[in-house]
Structures are given as structure tokens and as C-alpha cells.
Design a protein around this motif. Structure first.
Motif, PDB file in Angstrom:
ATOM      1  N   LYS A  86       0.832  -1.197   0.000  1.00 49.71           N
ATOM      2  CA  LYS A  86       0.000   0.000   0.000  1.00 49.71           C
ATOM      3  C   LYS A  86       0.872   1.255   0.000  1.00 49.71           C
ATOM      4  CE  LYS A  86      -0.476   0.108   5.056  1.00 49.71           C
ATOM      5  NZ  LYS A  86      -1.433   0.134   6.181  1.00 49.71           N
ATOM      6  N   THR A  87       0.226   2.368  -0.239  1.00 50.20           N
ATOM      7  CA  THR A  87       0.922   3.647  -0.280  1.00 50.20           C
ATOM      8  C   THR A  87       0.380   4.552   0.813  1.00 50.20           C
ATOM      9  OG1 THR A  87       1.274   3.474  -2.659  1.00 50.20           O
ATOM     10  CG2 THR A  87       1.466   5.658  -1.687  1.00 50.20           C
ATOM     11  N   VAL A  88       1.279   5.143   1.578  1.00 48.85           N
ATOM     12  CA  VAL A  88       0.888   6.020   2.684  1.00 48.85           C
ATOM     13  C   VAL A  88       1.152   7.473   2.289  1.00 48.85           C
ATOM     14  CG1 VAL A  88       1.269   6.601   5.107  1.00 48.85           C
ATOM     15  CG2 VAL A  88       1.478   4.219   4.343  1.00 48.85           C
ATOM     16  N   PRO A  89       0.106   8.314   2.312  1.00 40.60           N
ATOM     17  CA  PRO A  89       0.329   9.721   2.002  1.00 40.60           C
ATOM     18  C   PRO A  89       0.961  10.443   3.187  1.00 40.60           C
ATOM     19  CG  PRO A  89      -1.964   9.377   2.564  1.00 40.60           C
ATOM     20  CD  PRO A  89      -1.315   8.016   2.568  1.00 40.60           C
ATOM     21  N   GLY A  90       1.732  11.456   2.909  1.00 44.82           N
ATOM     22  CA  GLY A  90       2.366  12.219   3.975  1.00 44.82           C
ATOM     23  C   GLY A  90       2.641  13.649   3.560  1.00 44.82           C
ATOM     24  N   ARG A 127       2.548  15.853   9.272  1.00 42.57           N
ATOM     25  CA  ARG A 127       1.375  15.186   9.836  1.00 42.57           C
ATOM     26  C   ARG A 127       1.616  14.684  11.249  1.00 42.57           C
ATOM     27  NH1 ARG A 127      -2.025  11.802   5.261  1.00 42.57           N
ATOM     28  NH2 ARG A 127      -2.757  13.659   4.143  1.00 42.57           N
ATOM     29  N   ALA A 128       2.834  14.287  11.547  1.00 46.37           N
ATOM     30  CA  ALA A 128       3.125  13.727  12.867  1.00 46.37           C
ATOM     31  C   ALA A 128       3.276  14.803  13.933  1.00 46.37           C
ATOM     32  CB  ALA A 128       4.398  12.886  12.804  1.00 46.37           C
ATOM     33  N   ASN A 129       3.439  16.057  13.530  1.00 49.53           N
ATOM     34  CA  ASN A 129       3.667  17.151  14.485  1.00 49.53           C
ATOM     35  C   ASN A 129       2.603  18.235  14.343  1.00 49.53           C
ATOM     36  OD1 ASN A 129       6.567  16.494  15.557  1.00 49.53           O
ATOM     37  ND2 ASN A 129       6.696  16.242  13.333  1.00 49.53           N
ATOM     38  N   PRO A 130       1.745  18.405  15.366  1.00 47.46           N
ATOM     39  CA  PRO A 130       0.733  19.463  15.309  1.00 47.46           C
ATOM     40  C   PRO A 130       1.351  20.856  15.167  1.00 47.46           C
ATOM     41  CG  PRO A 130       0.291  17.933  17.109  1.00 47.46           C
ATOM     42  CD  PRO A 130       1.657  17.613  16.603  1.00 47.46           C
ATOM     43  N   LYS A 134      25.075  18.638   8.238  1.00 47.16           N
ATOM     44  CA  LYS A 134      24.023  17.704   7.853  1.00 47.16           C
ATOM     45  C   LYS A 134      22.655  18.269   8.198  1.00 47.16           C
ATOM     46  CE  LYS A 134      22.547  12.881   8.349  1.00 47.16           C
ATOM     47  NZ  LYS A 134      22.835  11.567   9.006  1.00 47.16           N
ATOM     48  N   ALA A 135      21.729  18.197   7.233  1.00 54.59           N
ATOM     49  CA  ALA A 135      20.362  18.661   7.475  1.00 54.59           C
ATOM     50  C   ALA A 135      19.731  17.852   8.602  1.00 54.59           C
ATOM     51  CB  ALA A 135      19.532  18.538   6.205  1.00 54.59           C
ATOM     52  N   VAL A 136      18.885  18.512   9.403  1.00 55.03           N
ATOM     53  CA  VAL A 136      18.289  17.870  10.569  1.00 55.03           C
ATOM     54  C   VAL A 136      16.836  17.511  10.318  1.00 55.03           C
ATOM     55  CG1 VAL A 136      19.838  19.081  12.151  1.00 55.03           C
ATOM     56  CG2 VAL A 136      17.607  20.085  11.586  1.00 55.03           C
ATOM     57  N   VAL A 137      16.346  16.557  11.077  1.00 60.63           N
ATOM     58  CA  VAL A 137      14.922  16.227  11.125  1.00 60.63           C
ATOM     59  C   VAL A 137      14.438  16.614  12.506  1.00 60.63           C
ATOM     60  CG1 VAL A 137      13.188  14.411  11.023  1.00 60.63           C
ATOM     61  CG2 VAL A 137      15.164  14.346   9.471  1.00 60.63           C
ATOM     62  N   GLU A 138      13.479  17.534  12.565  1.00 55.43           N
ATOM     63  CA  GLU A 138      12.984  18.044  13.848  1.00 55.43           C
ATOM     64  C   GLU A 138      11.613  17.439  14.145  1.00 55.43           C
ATOM     65  OE1 GLU A 138      13.839  20.325  17.183  1.00 55.43           O
ATOM     66  OE2 GLU A 138      15.034  20.468  15.357  1.00 55.43           O
ATOM     67  N   GLY A 139      11.421  17.030  15.405  1.00 59.83           N
ATOM     68  CA  GLY A 139      10.127  16.524  15.826  1.00 59.83           C
ATOM     69  C   GLY A 139       9.941  15.044  15.522  1.00 59.83           C
ATOM     70  N   ALA A 140       8.694  14.593  15.695  1.00 55.73           N
ATOM     71  CA  ALA A 140       8.357  13.188  15.470  1.00 55.73           C
ATOM     72  C   ALA A 140       8.217  12.898  13.982  1.00 55.73           C
ATOM     73  CB  ALA A 140       7.040  12.859  16.186  1.00 55.73           C
ATOM     74  N   THR A 141       8.341  11.613  13.623  1.00 61.84           N
ATOM     75  CA  THR A 141       8.121  11.192  12.240  1.00 61.84           C
ATOM     76  C   THR A 141       7.158  10.012  12.220  1.00 61.84           C
ATOM     77  OG1 THR A 141      10.054   9.719  12.284  1.00 61.84           O
ATOM     78  CG2 THR A 141      10.405  11.966  11.468  1.00 61.84           C
ATOM     79  N   GLY A 142       6.308   9.991  11.201  1.00 60.85           N
ATOM     80  CA  GLY A 142       5.320   8.927  11.066  1.00 60.85           C
ATOM     81  C   GLY A 142       5.529   8.162   9.775  1.00 60.85           C
ATOM     82  N   PRO A 143       4.614   7.228   9.455  1.00 58.13           N
ATOM     83  CA  PRO A 143       4.777   6.367   8.280  1.00 58.13           C
ATOM     84  C   PRO A 143       4.751   7.129   6.951  1.00 58.13           C
ATOM     85  CG  PRO A 143       2.606   6.087   9.273  1.00 58.13           C
ATOM     86  CD  PRO A 143       3.407   6.889  10.232  1.00 58.13           C
ATOM     87  N   GLY A 144       4.173   8.312   6.916  1.00 55.79           N
ATOM     88  CA  GLY A 144       4.130   9.072   5.666  1.00 55.79           C
ATOM     89  C   GLY A 144       5.299   9.988   5.462  1.00 55.79           C
ATOM     90  N   PHE A 145       6.275   9.953   6.398  1.00 57.10           N
ATOM     91  CA  PHE A 145       7.424  10.841   6.289  1.00 57.10           C
ATOM     92  C   PHE A 145       8.438  10.259   5.323  1.00 57.10           C
ATOM     93  CE2 PHE A 145      11.691  12.136   7.661  1.00 57.10           C
ATOM     94  CZ  PHE A 145      11.576  13.507   7.551  1.00 57.10           C
ATOM     95  N   SER A 146       8.964  11.118   4.449  1.00 59.50           N
ATOM     96  CA  SER A 146       9.985  10.692   3.504  1.00 59.50           C
ATOM     97  C   SER A 146      11.284  11.389   3.795  1.00 59.50           C
ATOM     98  CB  SER A 146       9.554  10.995   2.066  1.00 59.50           C
ATOM     99  OG  SER A 146      10.596  10.673   1.156  1.00 59.50           O
ATOM    100  N   PRO A 147      12.366  10.662   4.009  1.00 55.92           N
ATOM    101  CA  PRO A 147      13.662  11.289   4.250  1.00 55.92           C
ATOM    102  C   PRO A 147      14.221  11.853   2.947  1.00 55.92           C
ATOM    103  CG  PRO A 147      13.922   8.927   4.080  1.00 55.92           C
ATOM    104  CD  PRO A 147      12.444   9.194   4.009  1.00 55.92           C
ATOM    105  N   PRO A 148      15.270  12.668   3.056  1.00 57.50           N
ATOM    106  CA  PRO A 148      15.898  13.161   1.818  1.00 57.50           C
ATOM    107  C   PRO A 148      16.528  12.022   1.044  1.00 57.50           C
ATOM    108  CG  PRO A 148      17.205  13.724   3.763  1.00 57.50           C
ATOM    109  CD  PRO A 148      15.905  13.197   4.260  1.00 57.50           C
ATOM    110  N   ALA A 149      16.554  12.167  -0.290  1.00 60.65           N
ATOM    111  CA  ALA A 149      17.188  11.164  -1.120  1.00 60.65           C
ATOM    112  C   ALA A 149      18.699  11.199  -0.937  1.00 60.65           C
ATOM    113  CB  ALA A 149      16.829  11.394  -2.589  1.00 60.65           C
ATOM    114  N   GLU A 150      19.300  10.047  -0.940  1.00 66.24           N
ATOM    115  CA  GLU A 150      20.761   9.966  -0.792  1.00 66.24           C
ATOM    116  C   GLU A 150      21.436  10.316  -2.113  1.00 66.24           C
ATOM    117  OE1 GLU A 150      22.360   9.505   1.956  1.00 66.24           O
ATOM    118  OE2 GLU A 150      20.586   9.117   3.206  1.00 66.24           O
TER     119      GLU A 150
END
Length: 202
Positions: free
Chosen positions: A134-138, A160-163, A186-202
Motif C-alpha cells: 500500500k501507499t501512505v500519504p504524507g 502530519r506527525a507534528n501538530p 548535515k540537514a536535521v529532522v525536527e520533531g516526530a516522524t510517522g509512516p508518511g514521512f519521507s527522508p531526503p534522497a541519498e
């Protein structure tokens, strides 16, 4: 000193202290947000040559700063400035398929003359993350530093994971963008992450 003069002087001191306390927040408020639409239909478009290359869009940004958008293989690349196509940001994207948002938030310093000097942008991307069959939107908020110096991505927030996703993205912009060293930091990821979160491409 008479009691009357003492009381008068005390009132003056407390009045001055009160004024300084009231003025402090206003003086500290030097960073503001402005917004410009991102509508590719209203941008100048140059078609791509390859099948999966959707081409290049050149859009108007805040204060005359050009916005450079390219799309390839259902992924977006967004850069800024007069040399946008050659900046690191023009080669930075997310790992998942995604599309661009419709509004750019510009974080700017307000000079003494009232003029705004943008130093970072925040743009929300809509993602499509594969999860088994399946595909999860984010949604991912991307923070990009602006010139002077190289233009590149500074950080990411799961929309979506962070109000308070917008506040977290502004925190990254305000605290990191101006001193961020593209290619070194290095770029940071702030806050929580959920299933629809996509990290930066390597």
C-alpha cells in the motif's frame, strides 16, 4: 531626601523599568514570515527532453528572488536565487514520490529601515510513501537556506506527525539556516516522524 521626593523618584524608576520590559519583546522581534504562492501554471515553463523529465519552471518569489523548480521521475527539486539552477538545492529531493506545495513561507530579518532580508524558505511537500503493498500519504516541510552563500536544504519536519510542524520548521530556519554550511553540515529532522514521512534522497 524627603519622603515625597523619594516616592517620586521610586515611581520614575519603576516606570522606566516597565517601559524597558515592554520594549524588549518588540526589539527582539526581528524575524518575520511572508508568503508567496507557488502555482506552476503561472510560471515560465521549459519542457524537458526525456520522457520522465517534466522540465523547468521559473517562478517569481519574494522580493524579486527567482524560484527554480524542476521535476523528474515524480520528484521535485526547488532552488532559489539568480544562480538557482547551479545551487546544491537544485539537486536535493526526497526519497519518495512527491509534489510541491502551493505556498512558500519566507523567513526574513527586518532591518532598521524596515526592509526585509530573506534568509530561508519553508515549503510543504505532499509525499507518497510505499509501505508493503500500500501507499501512505504524507507531508514534509522542507527548510532551505538562501544566499548569501550556497542555497541548500537545512532541515525537515513531518507535517502530519507534528501538530506544531510550522513552528518546528521556523525553529530550524531561524536557528540554523544563516550559519549552515552546505556540503559540510548535515540537514536535521525536527520533531516526530510517522509512516508518511519521507527522508531526503541519498
Amino acid at each position: 531626601m524627603s519622603q515625597t521626593r523619594f516616592r517620586a523618584r521610586t515611581r520614575i524608576v519603576f516606570s522606566l523599568l516597565a517601559l524597558s520590559v515592554m520594549a524588549a519583546p518588540a526589539a527582539a522581534q526581528t524575524i518575520v514570515s511572508t508568503y508567496t504562492p507557488l502555482d506552476l501554471e503561472n510560471c515560465r515553463h521549459t519542457a524537458g527532453k526525456a520522457e520522465e523529465d517534466s522540465g523547468v519552471w521559473r517562478c517569481a518569489g519574494f522580493g524579486g528572488i527567482p524560484v527554480h523548480v524542476t521535476a523528474n521521475d515524480m520528484r521535485m527539486y526547488v532552488s532559489y536565487g539568480g544562480n538557482a539552477k547551479n545551487e546544491p538545492a537544485a539537486r536535493e529531493t526526497l526519497a519518495s514520490f512527491h509534489g510541491e506545495g502551493t505556498s512558500i513561507e519566507w523567513r526574513s530579518e527586518r532591518a532598521a529601515n524596515g526592509k526585509l532580508k530573506p534568509f530561508a524558505t519553508i515549503l510543504r511537500f505532499r509525499t507518497s510513501v510505499a509501505d508493503g503493498d500500500k501507499t501512505v500519504p504524507g507531508q514534509v516541510l522542507v527548510v532551505t537556506r538562501l544566499a548569501p552563500g550556497p542555497v541548500c536544504r537545512v532541515g525537515y519536519v513531518d507535517g502530519r506527525a507534528n501538530p506544531d510542524a510550522n513552528a518546528l520548521a521556523r525553529k530550524i530556519a531561524d536557528e540554523r539556516a544563516r550559519n549552515f554550511r552546505c556540503g559540510t553540515d548535515k540537514a536535521v529532522v525536527e520533531g516526530a516522524t510517522g509512516p508518511g514521512f519521507s527522508p531526503p534522497a541519498e
